[in-house]
Write an enzyme that holds these catalytic residues in place. Structure first.
Site, PDB file in Angstrom:
ATOM      1  N   SER A 239       0.842  -1.202   0.000  1.00 37.71           N
ATOM      2  CA  SER A 239       0.000   0.000   0.000  1.00 37.71           C
ATOM      3  C   SER A 239       0.878   1.254   0.000  1.00 37.71           C
ATOM      4  CB  SER A 239      -0.960  -0.047   1.197  1.00 37.71           C
ATOM      5  OG  SER A 239      -2.017   0.856   1.056  1.00 37.71           O
ATOM      6  N   ASP A 354      -9.520  -5.379  -4.803  1.00 38.65           N
ATOM      7  CA  ASP A 354      -9.082  -4.276  -3.952  1.00 38.65           C
ATOM      8  C   ASP A 354      -9.797  -2.991  -4.357  1.00 38.65           C
ATOM      9  OD1 ASP A 354      -7.660  -2.369  -2.489  1.00 38.65           O
ATOM     10  OD2 ASP A 354      -5.686  -3.111  -3.091  1.00 38.65           O
ATOM     11  N   HIS A 385      -7.324  -5.965  -0.558  1.00 43.59           N
ATOM     12  CA  HIS A 385      -6.140  -5.126  -0.345  1.00 43.59           C
ATOM     13  C   HIS A 385      -5.110  -5.839   0.526  1.00 43.59           C
ATOM     14  CE1 HIS A 385      -4.046  -1.304  -0.410  1.00 43.59           C
ATOM     15  NE2 HIS A 385      -4.043  -1.228   0.904  1.00 43.59           N
TER      16      HIS A 385
END
Length: 422
Positions: A239, A354, A385
């Site tokens: 991320s 995601d 995610h």
């Protein structure tokens, strides 16, 4: 403290979101601005009906602290409002969950996934960095003969611990133990914004202090370990960590390779706007109310992109209440452009389900780097995610994070085999 938790619920029910925001500790204000508080509560009432009354309040001890759980009755359901306070009586965590969730999570123990072979590695407590920002971490070392290739795990946004715990899940522990089972050493650590939340200066904080400095210290620590092959140290960013991985590769060209899991490639303010648009479409069915809420965020995003007004803008006028210094540091950063300048091999992984980082980001990376033979891309259907399977659908929702799971074995295997090839 129970009185405080009950008062917070009363303020939410009365629509006094400004009063709740005033009670937030500084380190979580960026993640719970007044607009998000309001949208979450109003969206909740649209789903389960109007708030009726408070029920019992209980205290549950968890690894994140003592949680005050206020069970609330709505027209069509009962839910728990969970409040964690620091010693100063400020809110450091605020969530709404199905009744009993916190108790269940507190009593649950981590069960490693089937691909972990715990007899194949040992773990050692480590200290990352020097001086006032020393961070605790864990090094997973294989039992076989070294020296070993090693990978550093770099967290996403927020005040993450070394396991990147998002109850009830621990994706970084899954990755560390899974890769260590494949004879790859793994270092993970508690993030500076978790360990030193009270002493960080929010107004001057940038990703350099939040992520870059500590990650580079961690790489240097790995190089000094006799069990580690200093020529085969990799960085895995998830991320926000994936978004910043090219900066790490540029800062330390001796890093052997970069592994980017759900790394955004678009400006963060655009990503936040897309995320909120999707979340509000789920929680706020009224299109007028939804557009009013998004209009506020759109103005904040415009301010981030205005080079003349941003330097003097107040945090309250910016997305997620994040101060101007943070946005100024990122405004000129184009991760895919930086990645094009790097000589290190790279591996990009993306979950198709995601909603936080999407196929749009994945495509930007592919367009920029797809012509290179030392850069690989893998898209995984029906993974979130956190690279965990999504129950009951192809696209994740905020509720997906509350479902216990593990990083998919195919993801761990792909990372492990890629490291061994390089």
């Amino acid at each position: 403290m129970m009185d405080t938790a009950q008062q917070i619920v009363t303020q939410l029910a009365q629509g006094d979101f400004a009063a709740v925001e005033q009670c937030l500790a500084d380190n979580i204000k960026p993640f719970l601005p007044i607009g998000k508080l309001q949208a979450t509560w109003q969206g909740l009432e649209q789903q389960v009906g109007a708030f009726q009354k408070q029920g019992k309040t209980s205290a549950v001890q968890t690894q994140h602290g003592l949680v005050q759980v206020v069970t609330c009755a709505f027209e069509r359901a009962s839910l728990d409002v969970n409040v964690v306070l620091n010693g100063a009586g400020e809110i450091i965590d605020l969530t709404i969950t199905p009744v009993g969730t916190v108790e269940q999570q507190a009593n649950a123990t981590y069960e490693p996934p089937s691909y972990v072979q715990s007899e194949r590695f040992q773990e050692h407590e480590m200290q990352i960095g020097h001086g006032i920002w020393v961070l605790p971490g864990t090094l997973s070392i294989p039992q076989s003969d070294g020296p070993f290739a090693a990978v550093l795990l770099v967290h996403g946004s927020g005040t993450n611990d070394r396991d990147e715990t998002i109850p009830p899940n621990k994706p970084f522990r899954d990755l560390a133990w899974g890769l260590a089972s494949q004879s790859i050493a793994v270092l993970r650590y508690d993030k500076r914004t978790k360990v030193y939340a009270a002493s960080l200066d929010r107004d001057t904080l940038t990703v350099k202090q939040e992520v870059i400095d500590d990650a580079l210290e961690a790489v240097a620590l790995l190089r000094d370990r006799p069990e580690i092959d200093p020529q085969h140290i990799f960085v895995l960013g998830h991320s926000l960590g994936g978004y910043l991985a090219p900066r790490l590769g540029a800062a330390d060209p001796e890093i052997r390779g970069l592994i980017i899991l759900a790394g955004c490639a678009r400006p963060l303010e655009d990503l936040i706007l897309d995320q909120m648009t999707y979340v509000l479409s789920l929680s706020m069915p009224d299109p007028v109310a939804r557009q009013q809420q998004l209009a506020v965020l759109k103005k904040q995003v415009e301010l981030v992109k205005d080079p003349n007004r941003l330097p003097t803008a107040a945090a309250t006028d910016l997305p997620l209440n994040v101060p101007a210094a943070y946005w100024l540091d990122l405004n000129a950063y184009q991760p895919e452009k930086v990645a094009q300048t790097l000589k290190q091999p790279m591996l990009f992984l993306q979950g198709e389900g995601d909603y936080q980082v999407t196929q749009e980001d994945f495509q930007i990376w592919q367009d920029a780097l797809g012509g290179r033979g030392d850069v690989q891309f893998h898209m995984y259907p029906a993974l979130s995610h956190l690279f965990m399977p999504i129950e009951g659908g192809q696209k994740a929702t905020p509720a997906t994070y509350n479902v216990a799971g593990h990083v998919a074995e195919e993801v761990v295997n792909e990372i492990g085999s890629w490291i061994k090839r390089h």
